[in-house]
Design a protein around this motif. Structure first.
Motif, PDB file in Angstrom:
ATOM      1  N   THR A 358       0.809  -1.214   0.000  1.00 38.89           N
ATOM      2  CA  THR A 358       0.000   0.000   0.000  1.00 38.89           C
ATOM      3  C   THR A 358       0.843   1.265   0.000  1.00 38.89           C
ATOM      4  N   GLU A 359       2.127   1.167   0.364  1.00 38.25           N
ATOM      5  CA  GLU A 359       2.981   2.358   0.365  1.00 38.25           C
ATOM      6  C   GLU A 359       3.437   2.696  -1.043  1.00 38.25           C
ATOM      7  N   THR A 360       3.857   1.675  -1.793  1.00 37.03           N
ATOM      8  CA  THR A 360       4.273   1.907  -3.182  1.00 37.03           C
ATOM      9  C   THR A 360       3.092   1.811  -4.143  1.00 37.03           C
ATOM     10  N   ARG A 361       1.964   1.309  -3.644  1.00 34.36           N
ATOM     11  CA  ARG A 361       0.739   1.164  -4.428  1.00 34.36           C
ATOM     12  C   ARG A 361       0.922   0.245  -5.623  1.00 34.36           C
ATOM     13  N   THR A 362       1.700  -0.798  -5.399  1.00 33.73           N
ATOM     14  CA  THR A 362       1.975  -1.759  -6.469  1.00 33.73           C
ATOM     15  C   THR A 362       1.673  -3.165  -5.989  1.00 33.73           C
ATOM     16  N   ARG A 363       1.390  -4.015  -6.963  1.00 36.20           N
ATOM     17  CA  ARG A 363       1.178  -5.424  -6.662  1.00 36.20           C
ATOM     18  C   ARG A 363       2.531  -6.076  -6.502  1.00 36.20           C
ATOM     19  N   THR A 364       2.740  -6.735  -5.364  1.00 33.33           N
ATOM     20  CA  THR A 364       4.048  -7.316  -5.073  1.00 33.33           C
ATOM     21  C   THR A 364       4.105  -8.799  -5.354  1.00 33.33           C
ATOM     22  N   ASP A 365       2.966  -9.452  -5.429  1.00 30.54           N
ATOM     23  CA  ASP A 365       3.004 -10.891  -5.610  1.00 30.54           C
ATOM     24  C   ASP A 365       1.704 -11.352  -6.246  1.00 30.54           C
ATOM     25  N   THR A 366       1.802 -12.155  -7.280  1.00 35.36           N
ATOM     26  CA  THR A 366       0.645 -12.813  -7.871  1.00 35.36           C
ATOM     27  C   THR A 366       0.929 -14.307  -7.835  1.00 35.36           C
ATOM     28  N   PRO A 367       0.453 -14.998  -6.816  1.00 38.57           N
ATOM     29  CA  PRO A 367       0.784 -16.412  -6.653  1.00 38.57           C
ATOM     30  C   PRO A 367       0.343 -17.239  -7.844  1.00 38.57           C
ATOM     31  N   THR A 368       1.085 -18.276  -8.089  1.00 37.03           N
ATOM     32  CA  THR A 368       0.697 -19.218  -9.133  1.00 37.03           C
ATOM     33  C   THR A 368      -0.254 -20.239  -8.527  1.00 37.03           C
ATOM     34  N   GLY A 369      -0.959 -20.924  -9.373  1.00 43.95           N
ATOM     35  CA  GLY A 369      -1.890 -21.923  -8.877  1.00 43.95           C
ATOM     36  C   GLY A 369      -3.208 -21.302  -8.481  1.00 43.95           C
ATOM     37  N   ARG A 370      -4.092 -22.142  -7.970  1.00 41.64           N
ATOM     38  CA  ARG A 370      -5.442 -21.715  -7.612  1.00 41.64           C
ATOM     39  C   ARG A 370      -5.388 -20.746  -6.447  1.00 41.64           C
ATOM     40  N   GLY A 371      -6.213 -19.684  -6.501  1.00 37.85           N
ATOM     41  CA  GLY A 371      -6.207 -18.659  -5.468  1.00 37.85           C
ATOM     42  C   GLY A 371      -6.984 -19.062  -4.232  1.00 37.85           C
ATOM     43  N   LEU A 372      -7.168 -18.087  -3.341  1.00 38.73           N
ATOM     44  CA  LEU A 372      -7.841 -18.341  -2.075  1.00 38.73           C
ATOM     45  C   LEU A 372      -9.352 -18.457  -2.230  1.00 38.73           C
ATOM     46  N   ALA A 373      -9.828 -18.386  -3.460  1.00 38.32           N
ATOM     47  CA  ALA A 373     -11.206 -18.760  -3.800  1.00 38.32           C
ATOM     48  C   ALA A 373     -12.256 -17.799  -3.287  1.00 38.32           C
ATOM     49  N   GLY A 374     -11.979 -16.504  -3.339  1.00 42.81           N
ATOM     50  CA  GLY A 374     -13.021 -15.525  -3.078  1.00 42.81           C
ATOM     51  C   GLY A 374     -13.354 -15.349  -1.619  1.00 42.81           C
ATOM     52  N   ALA A 375     -14.517 -14.708  -1.376  1.00 40.04           N
ATOM     53  CA  ALA A 375     -14.940 -14.405  -0.014  1.00 40.04           C
ATOM     54  C   ALA A 375     -15.304 -15.705   0.705  1.00 40.04           C
ATOM     55  N   PRO A 376     -15.078 -15.725   2.041  1.00 40.10           N
ATOM     56  CA  PRO A 376     -14.439 -14.703   2.861  1.00 40.10           C
ATOM     57  C   PRO A 376     -12.915 -14.836   2.857  1.00 40.10           C
ATOM     58  N   LEU A 377     -12.258 -13.910   3.553  1.00 43.18           N
ATOM     59  CA  LEU A 377     -10.806 -13.891   3.622  1.00 43.18           C
ATOM     60  C   LEU A 377     -10.421 -13.417   5.016  1.00 43.18           C
ATOM     61  N   ALA A 378      -9.466 -14.096   5.649  1.00 46.25           N
ATOM     62  CA  ALA A 378      -9.059 -13.729   7.007  1.00 46.25           C
ATOM     63  C   ALA A 378      -7.554 -13.851   7.146  1.00 46.25           C
ATOM     64  N   LEU A 379      -6.969 -12.881   7.868  1.00 44.12           N
ATOM     65  CA  LEU A 379      -5.532 -12.844   8.117  1.00 44.12           C
ATOM     66  C   LEU A 379      -5.289 -13.007   9.612  1.00 44.12           C
ATOM     67  N   SER A 380      -4.331 -13.852   9.962  1.00 46.02           N
ATOM     68  CA  SER A 380      -4.006 -14.066  11.367  1.00 46.02           C
ATOM     69  C   SER A 380      -3.418 -12.804  11.989  1.00 46.02           C
ATOM     70  N   PRO A 381      -3.732 -12.528  13.270  1.00 49.80           N
ATOM     71  CA  PRO A 381      -3.081 -11.401  13.962  1.00 49.80           C
ATOM     72  C   PRO A 381      -1.563 -11.519  13.995  1.00 49.80           C
ATOM     73  N   ARG A 382      -1.038 -12.730  13.789  1.00 52.68           N
ATOM     74  CA  ARG A 382       0.406 -12.944  13.774  1.00 52.68           C
ATOM     75  C   ARG A 382       1.034 -12.583  12.433  1.00 52.68           C
ATOM     76  N   GLY A 383       0.199 -12.229  11.447  1.00 50.76           N
ATOM     77  CA  GLY A 383       0.722 -11.860  10.136  1.00 50.76           C
ATOM     78  C   GLY A 383       0.588 -12.937   9.094  1.00 50.76           C
ATOM     79  N   GLU A 384       0.481 -14.164   9.500  1.00 55.13           N
ATOM     80  CA  GLU A 384       0.218 -15.296   8.625  1.00 55.13           C
ATOM     81  C   GLU A 384      -0.325 -16.439   9.478  1.00 55.13           C
ATOM     82  N   PRO A 385      -1.095 -17.336   8.892  1.00 58.90           N
ATOM     83  CA  PRO A 385      -1.462 -17.476   7.491  1.00 58.90           C
ATOM     84  C   PRO A 385      -2.644 -16.604   7.091  1.00 58.90           C
ATOM     85  N   VAL A 386      -2.919 -16.625   5.770  1.00 58.68           N
ATOM     86  CA  VAL A 386      -4.123 -16.040   5.197  1.00 58.68           C
ATOM     87  C   VAL A 386      -5.026 -17.196   4.793  1.00 58.68           C
TER      88      VAL A 386
END
Length: 567
Positions: A358-386
């Motif tokens: 969000t600071e550089t306003r650029t996409r930093t990573d586009t993972p290969t393979g199937r994505g996280l499959a839409g809503a919902p989405l949750a991030l751990s308070p520890r920073g990972e996993p998603v």
């Protein structure tokens, strides 16, 4: 209310009862006994004086309902005349305030308004025998003989706002609303039971719902999104246009006070059905929001990251600048607001996920393979996993792998505990699974989270929240049910909490763990006291601050030794 019987009286002084001849019903004044109306070929249950005594509703067996004026017997026309055959030997007519009446028959309750001639609602209520209108005619309570009591909001009749199990109790005499406070009573044996419906029949209900509502994980704030008129000026980075926009607001959960009206966002151009998207960081310190346009590719999708603690904008970025250019379907934000995770449906129809700086306003990573499959989405308070829909991404690679979170069905809600040590996942069939914080081991599955559905479709889990200590899990459903669970024993804590009866959009506990906050479109903020000490104080206040006698204690709390709780 009126189920079946020989006599019924109205509030204004009219009575309906069986006459001396077979199949004849008379309406008389209870003051002097004068016969004001007489009907043949029906039963007392199929005749009901109107709430103001100016009308009489008659339901002749095998025909449609008829509404007549008591003075002059002039027929009142309306859409009920097209309901041919709805009246039967076992049907019943119930009248309410402001000209409303209902016909109870064959597991259905049909409600009309005699003033306008229109049908108000049609309720699917299997086993219904009794029905009674609330004081202002906006609510209807129904019950079967030994099933459960249901309360319906007639302006939103898709699902009941309250389901109270009778637990093998047998009603005798139907249901009755208190003429003063929102209280419903029923008689079972020699006991009169009272249900406090203050939280159900809430005055906070708004007929026009907000377009989005979200509670912060720490329970301090809630955000709302409301569509604005075309051409409304918008905030930095989004410009001003002619299309629809959205007003985003942050409010204090303690009193609903407006904290900040945020710079608003325009919908993507040519979007006919724009959708607001919002997410708090796991600690509630950052907030990201924007608007997407399903079906519109390559258009700008402006999103703002807001620093809640400093009350200022942290970043504005265009998420439309991606390979697929399709609409964002879910968001997750890191605690520092620097990393934004998104999911969207790619051009070939497969879900994909992205990671943005969000600071550089650029996409930093586009993972290969199937994505996280839409809503919902949750991030751990520890920073990972998603975590996404039966997918989990660990580490900085962002690559996601498949994981059966519940029992193979689509995931509809996710939540991490405040310390990140636990994860709860709910699916569309109403089941909830508990996992460890790294999603390596499933701790158990909570089955039968909600009461049995009224129809064939089970109630889906729509929101989840852990208490600050992680010992309690709140589960919300898309039909309005809210249930608390003990995460250690994996057992329910009491019965479902009363709610306004709409889809539960968001849940959170207050920081002091004394209250559960519930968010929905029609009632953006609803509060339930869950601290035992405060609950006891409320019960004692309702009882006049007097303790139960030993006899009363033995009746209502037989499995616990007697003690004074209201001192």
């Amino acid at each position: 209310g009126l189920g079946a019987g020989a006599v019924a009286a109205s509030a204004g002084g009219l009575g309906a009862g069986g006459g001396s001849g077979g199949g004849r019903v008379q309406v008389r004044s209870v003051v002097d006994g004068e016969v004001l109306f007489e009907a043949r070929g029906t039963t007392p249950a199929n005749v009901a004086p109107g709430g103001d005594d100016r009308l009489v509703v008659v339901c002749p067996v095998g025909k449609a309902p008829r509404v007549l004026q008591t003075a002059g017997r002039r027929l009142v026309r309306g859409s009920w005349e097209r309901a041919r055959g709805v009246c039967g030997v076992d049907s019943a007519v119930v009248s309410g305030a402001d000209g409303r009446f209902a016909v109870v028959a064959d597991g259905e309750v049909r409600v009309w308004d005699a003033r306008t001639g229109d049908r108000v609602a049609e309720l699917h209520d299997p086993g219904v025998r009794y029905a009674t209108f609330g004081r202002d005619g906006g609510f209807l309570a129904t019950a079967g003989s030994a099933d459960e009591i249901r309360v319906w909001r007639l302006s939103s009749p898709d699902a009941p706002v309250l389901r109270h199990p009778l637990n093998n109790q047998h009603l005798r005499g139907g249901l009755a609303w208190d003429p003063g406070p929102p209280v419903l009573r029923y008689l079972e044996g020699g006991t009169a039971h009272t249900l406090d419906l203050t939280n159900t029949v809430t005055a906070a209900w708004r007929d026009r719902p907000v377009d989005g509502v979200l509670l912060s994980p720490d329970g301090r704030l809630f955000a709302t999104a409301t569509r604005t008129a075309p051409g409304t000026p918008t905030g930095p980075g989004t410009g001003t246009g002619t299309g629809p926009g959205f007003r985003f607001e942050l409010r204090d959960t303690r009193d609903g006070r407006l904290i900040r009206t945020l710079p608003s966002s325009l919908a993507p151009p040519q979007s006919s059905d724009p959708v607001p998207q919002m997410a708090f960081s796991p600690d509630g310190g950052r907030f990201v929001y924007g608007v997407t346009g399903p079906g519109v590719r390559g258009a700008p999708q402006w999103f703002t990251v807001w620093d809640v603690a400093r009350d200022r904008e942290q970043s504005v970025l265009d998420l439309g600048r991606s390979r697929s250019g399709t609409a964002v379907t879910a968001l997750a934000l890191s605690p520092d607001g620097r990393t934004l995770f998104t999911t969207r449906t790619s051009a070939d129809g497969e879900p994909s996920d992205e990671q943005w700086d969000t600071e550089t306003r650029t996409r930093t990573d586009t993972p290969t393979g199937r994505g996280l499959a839409g809503a919902p989405l949750a991030l751990s308070p520890r920073g990972e996993p998603v975590v996404g829909d039966n997918r989990v991404a660990r580490g900085r690679t962002g690559r996601s792998v498949a994981l059966d979170l519940v029992q193979g069905d689509h995931i509809s809600a996710l939540a991490f505990s405040p310390d990140g040590s636990r994860v709860a996942a709910g699916d569309r069939t109403g089941r909830v699974a508990l996992w460890d914080g790294d999603l390596r081991r499933r701790a158990g599955v909570l089955r039968n989270v909600f009461p049995a559905p009224l129809g064939r479709t089970p109630e889906a889990v729509s929101a989840l929240a852990f208490s600050p200590d992680g010992h309690t899990l709140a589960v919300g459903g898309d039909a309005g049910t809210v249930q608390l669970w003990d995460t250690t024993t994996q057992q329910p804590l009491g019965g479902p909490l009363p709610s306004p009866g709409e889809r539960i959009a968001s849940l959170a506990f207050t920081p002091d763990n004394t209250a559960l906050l519930v968010g929905g479109g029609h009632v953006p903020l609803h509060r339930h006291t869950v601290a035992p000490a405060r609950t006891v104080a409320q019960v004692c206040a309702r009882a006049g601050d007097e303790d139960l006698t030993r006899g009363e204690w033995d009746t209502y709390v037989p499995d616990e030794p007697y003690r004074r709780v209201c001192d």
